[in-house]
Design a protein around this motif. Structure first.
Motif, mmCIF file in Angstrom:
data_model
loop_
_atom_site.group_PDB
_atom_site.id
_atom_site.type_symbol
_atom_site.label_atom_id
_atom_site.label_comp_id
_atom_site.label_asym_id
_atom_site.label_seq_id
_atom_site.Cartn_x
_atom_site.Cartn_y
_atom_site.Cartn_z
ATOM 1 N N ASN A 252 16.251 71.266 55.009
ATOM 2 C CA ASN A 252 16.554 71.757 56.370
ATOM 3 C C ASN A 252 15.414 72.391 57.063
ATOM 4 O OD1 ASN A 252 16.084 74.481 55.474
ATOM 5 N ND2 ASN A 252 18.112 74.710 54.757
ATOM 6 N N ARG A 253 15.334 72.546 58.312
ATOM 7 C CA ARG A 253 14.238 72.930 59.060
ATOM 8 C C ARG A 253 13.606 74.187 58.418
ATOM 9 N NH1 ARG A 253 13.992 74.416 65.576
ATOM 10 N NH2 ARG A 253 11.723 75.183 65.409
ATOM 11 N N THR A 254 14.359 75.082 58.049
ATOM 12 C CA THR A 254 13.503 76.292 57.474
ATOM 13 C C THR A 254 12.763 75.855 56.307
ATOM 14 O OG1 THR A 254 15.160 77.718 58.401
ATOM 15 C CG2 THR A 254 13.980 78.662 56.470
ATOM 16 N N GLU A 255 13.292 75.310 55.211
ATOM 17 C CA GLU A 255 12.730 74.737 54.146
ATOM 18 C C GLU A 255 11.483 73.971 54.270
ATOM 19 O OE1 GLU A 255 16.605 74.417 51.310
ATOM 20 O OE2 GLU A 255 16.275 72.594 52.547
ATOM 21 N N LEU A 256 11.730 73.034 55.186
ATOM 22 C CA LEU A 256 10.497 72.056 55.594
ATOM 23 C C LEU A 256 9.418 72.842 56.119
ATOM 24 C CD1 LEU A 256 9.331 69.274 55.706
ATOM 25 C CD2 LEU A 256 10.731 68.788 57.667
ATOM 26 N N THR A 257 9.642 73.707 57.254
ATOM 27 C CA THR A 257 8.459 74.524 57.671
ATOM 28 C C THR A 257 7.903 75.352 56.846
ATOM 29 O OG1 THR A 257 9.980 76.019 58.725
ATOM 30 C CG2 THR A 257 9.477 74.250 60.112
ATOM 31 N N TRP B 35 13.334 69.714 67.689
ATOM 32 C CA TRP B 35 12.905 69.207 66.454
ATOM 33 C C TRP B 35 13.705 67.837 66.038
ATOM 34 C CZ3 TRP B 35 10.086 70.949 62.581
ATOM 35 C CH2 TRP B 35 10.553 70.407 60.904
ATOM 36 N N GLN B 36 14.647 67.680 66.971
ATOM 37 C CA GLN B 36 15.319 66.257 66.337
ATOM 38 C C GLN B 36 14.950 65.314 67.472
ATOM 39 O OE1 GLN B 36 17.237 65.890 63.871
ATOM 40 N NE2 GLN B 36 17.193 67.835 63.063
ATOM 41 N N SER B 37 14.182 65.263 68.269
ATOM 42 C CA SER B 37 13.624 64.473 69.256
ATOM 43 C C SER B 37 12.850 63.174 68.594
ATOM 44 C CB SER B 37 12.904 65.017 70.471
ATOM 45 O OG SER B 37 11.720 65.492 69.966
ATOM 46 N N PRO B 38 12.993 61.919 69.295
ATOM 47 C CA PRO B 38 12.219 60.766 68.693
ATOM 48 C C PRO B 38 10.737 61.209 68.987
ATOM 49 C CG PRO B 38 13.916 60.051 70.298
ATOM 50 C CD PRO B 38 13.882 61.545 70.363
ATOM 51 N N SER B 39 10.125 60.730 67.752
ATOM 52 C CA SER B 39 8.555 60.767 67.823
ATOM 53 C C SER B 39 8.062 59.644 67.141
ATOM 54 C CB SER B 39 8.318 62.240 67.018
ATOM 55 O OG SER B 39 7.049 62.512 66.968
ATOM 56 N N GLY C 153 7.383 54.696 61.750
ATOM 57 C CA GLY C 153 8.009 54.250 63.205
ATOM 58 C C GLY C 153 8.469 55.408 63.949
ATOM 59 N N THR C 154 9.386 55.121 64.895
ATOM 60 C CA THR C 154 10.134 56.329 65.856
ATOM 61 C C THR C 154 11.252 56.959 65.005
ATOM 62 O OG1 THR C 154 9.304 54.863 67.706
ATOM 63 C CG2 THR C 154 10.933 56.451 68.182
ATOM 64 N N VAL C 155 10.927 57.934 64.831
ATOM 65 C CA VAL C 155 11.971 58.774 63.919
ATOM 66 C C VAL C 155 12.194 60.201 64.621
ATOM 67 C CG1 VAL C 155 11.430 57.436 61.853
ATOM 68 C CG2 VAL C 155 9.961 59.507 62.216
ATOM 69 N N PRO C 156 13.112 60.977 64.202
ATOM 70 C CA PRO C 156 13.150 62.246 64.760
ATOM 71 C C PRO C 156 12.012 63.071 64.053
ATOM 72 C CG PRO C 156 15.299 61.732 63.722
ATOM 73 C CD PRO C 156 14.316 60.465 63.498
ATOM 74 N N TYR C 157 11.658 64.237 64.898
ATOM 75 C CA TYR C 157 10.386 64.866 64.661
ATOM 76 C C TYR C 157 10.565 65.554 63.314
ATOM 77 C CZ TYR C 157 6.626 68.084 65.471
ATOM 78 O OH TYR C 157 5.292 68.792 65.558
ATOM 79 N N ALA C 158 11.614 65.894 63.000
ATOM 80 C CA ALA C 158 11.941 66.463 61.519
ATOM 81 C C ALA C 158 11.626 65.498 60.719
ATOM 82 C CB ALA C 158 13.432 67.035 61.459
ATOM 83 N N ARG C 159 11.920 64.264 60.622
ATOM 84 C CA ARG C 159 11.599 63.281 59.754
ATOM 85 C C ARG C 159 10.033 63.181 59.830
ATOM 86 N NH1 ARG C 159 10.274 60.749 56.210
ATOM 87 N NH2 ARG C 159 10.597 58.435 55.538
ATOM 88 N N PHE C 160 9.287 63.001 60.786
ATOM 89 C CA PHE C 160 8.073 63.012 60.623
ATOM 90 C C PHE C 160 7.276 64.146 59.970
ATOM 91 C CE2 PHE C 160 4.118 62.774 63.964
ATOM 92 C CZ PHE C 160 3.265 62.367 62.965
ATOM 93 N N MET C 161 8.039 65.543 60.043
ATOM 94 C CA MET C 161 7.301 66.432 59.362
ATOM 95 C C MET C 161 7.541 66.461 57.757
ATOM 96 S SD MET C 161 5.742 68.456 61.579
ATOM 97 C CE MET C 161 5.470 66.782 62.220
ATOM 98 N N GLN C 162 8.483 65.597 57.481
ATOM 99 C CA GLN C 162 8.449 65.342 56.100
ATOM 100 C C GLN C 162 7.298 64.451 55.554
ATOM 101 O OE1 GLN C 162 13.416 64.452 56.389
ATOM 102 N NE2 GLN C 162 12.569 64.206 54.308
ATOM 103 N N VAL C 163 7.041 63.259 56.512
ATOM 104 C CA VAL C 163 6.062 62.608 56.389
ATOM 105 C C VAL C 163 4.685 63.354 56.165
ATOM 106 C CG1 VAL C 163 4.564 60.616 57.152
ATOM 107 C CG2 VAL C 163 6.979 60.646 57.299
ATOM 108 N N ARG C 164 4.258 64.529 56.980
ATOM 109 C CA ARG C 164 3.320 65.269 57.166
ATOM 110 C C ARG C 164 3.238 65.934 55.615
ATOM 111 N NH1 ARG C 164 -0.183 63.877 58.228
ATOM 112 N NH2 ARG C 164 -1.361 66.062 58.343
ATOM 113 N N LEU C 165 4.441 66.512 55.102
ATOM 114 C CA LEU C 165 4.252 67.254 54.220
ATOM 115 C C LEU C 165 3.849 66.173 52.902
ATOM 116 C CD1 LEU C 165 5.734 68.177 51.104
ATOM 117 C CD2 LEU C 165 4.677 69.905 52.702
ATOM 118 N N PHE C 166 4.417 65.170 52.724
ATOM 119 C CA PHE C 166 3.793 64.123 51.830
ATOM 120 C C PHE C 166 2.439 64.123 51.953
ATOM 121 C CE2 PHE C 166 2.690 59.711 51.253
ATOM 122 C CZ PHE C 166 2.859 59.361 50.011
#
Length: 272
Positions: free
Chosen positions: A5-10, A121-125, A130-143
């Protein structure tokens, strides 16, 4: 693993930035310039890349290149060229100055993530996947940042904690697409059943069934055609294209169809 979730990821991102700062704190200048597992990049360059990406996410303009980046052998695409522009712009700094810049950038990113609305947080980015929700992008950033912690640690000959919540999120980027490596790269024939047992910091057992295409399954419907046993850290580095299986003979085992298993472990890379 379910998506964080957002809190866990941030929180994981913040912890990851702290881990990178701890790893590079107090490095002598010559250690900053050691080569990393990434072609063309030093320890300094790896952290500069993280600074550049997080600066871009803060809205800072991309620096202009001071040379024709097409001449550099380690650049293969537009993302690579973008990364290189940031790195080259930061290279005049000392390692200590880069670390100070990184800490300031990480603090600004923490503030920006905290202030972001749920809608944003959920907007396309646009992202590397590819174009994914910003939240998904942050998972990629963590990786990405987690892998770069390993890159820096390996370059410095240091050991870091490779398990925990940050590793769980990083592995969630590496595991779902493993079927492509099994079928497209390793050429596993239809009907193959493959098990990868990962030991160490991030224990996992991955079962892959090939029926026209490769699928991750909870359990195989029969004995594995090929079974591989390897440390989770080696799996991560192989998936990240940081090393080769032949450089780690003796650190993994392959049973069953050893030819197929050998092709699998030598074709795990999906990024570099």
């Amino acid at each position: 693993m379910n998506s964080p979730n957002r809190t866990e990821l941030t929180e994981a991102l913040s912890d990851q930035w702290d881990a990178l700062a701890r790893l590079t704190d107090g490095l002598p200048e010559d250690r900053w310039r050691l080569p990393s597992p990434l072609p063309g990049w030093t320890v300094f360059d790896v952290l500069a890349h993280v600074v550049g990406t997080e600066s871009m996410l803060l809205g800072e303009p991309t620096p202009e290149a001071d040379t024709d980046l097409r001449e550099l052998a380690h650049i293969h695409n537009g993302i690579g060229a973008l990364n290189e522009k940031w790195i080259r712009s930061l290279r005049p700094l000392t390692g200590a100055e880069l670390l100070e810049r990184f800490r300031a950038t990480a603090d600004r990113r923490r503030a920006a993530l905290t202030a972001m609305s749920d809608e944003a947080w959920q907007s396309p980015s646009e992202s590397p996947v590819g174009t994914v929700p910003y939240a998904r992008f942050m998972q990629v950033r963590l990786f990405d940042c987690w892998m770069h912690e390993l890159d820096i640690a390996d370059a410095l000959g240091l050991t870091v904690d490779e398990g925990g919540p940050r590793a769980d999120i990083a592995f969630a980027e590496m595991v779902p697409t493993i079927g492509r490596a099994v079928v497209k790269q390793a050429q596993a024939p239809d009907g193959s059943r493959i098990t990868l047992t990962l030991t160490g910091a991030v224990p996992r057992q991955l079962h892959i069934a090939v029926n026209g295409r490769a699928e991750l399954v909870d359990a195989l419907d029969g004995p594995a055609t090929a079974a591989l046993d390897l440390p989770s850290g080696l799996f991560a580095r192989l998936r990240g294209g940081r090393t080769t299986a032949d450089a780690h003979l003796g650190e993994f085992t392959v049973t069953g169809d050893t030819e197929l298993g050998g092709r699998v472990i030598r074709n795990l890379a999906f990024t570099l």
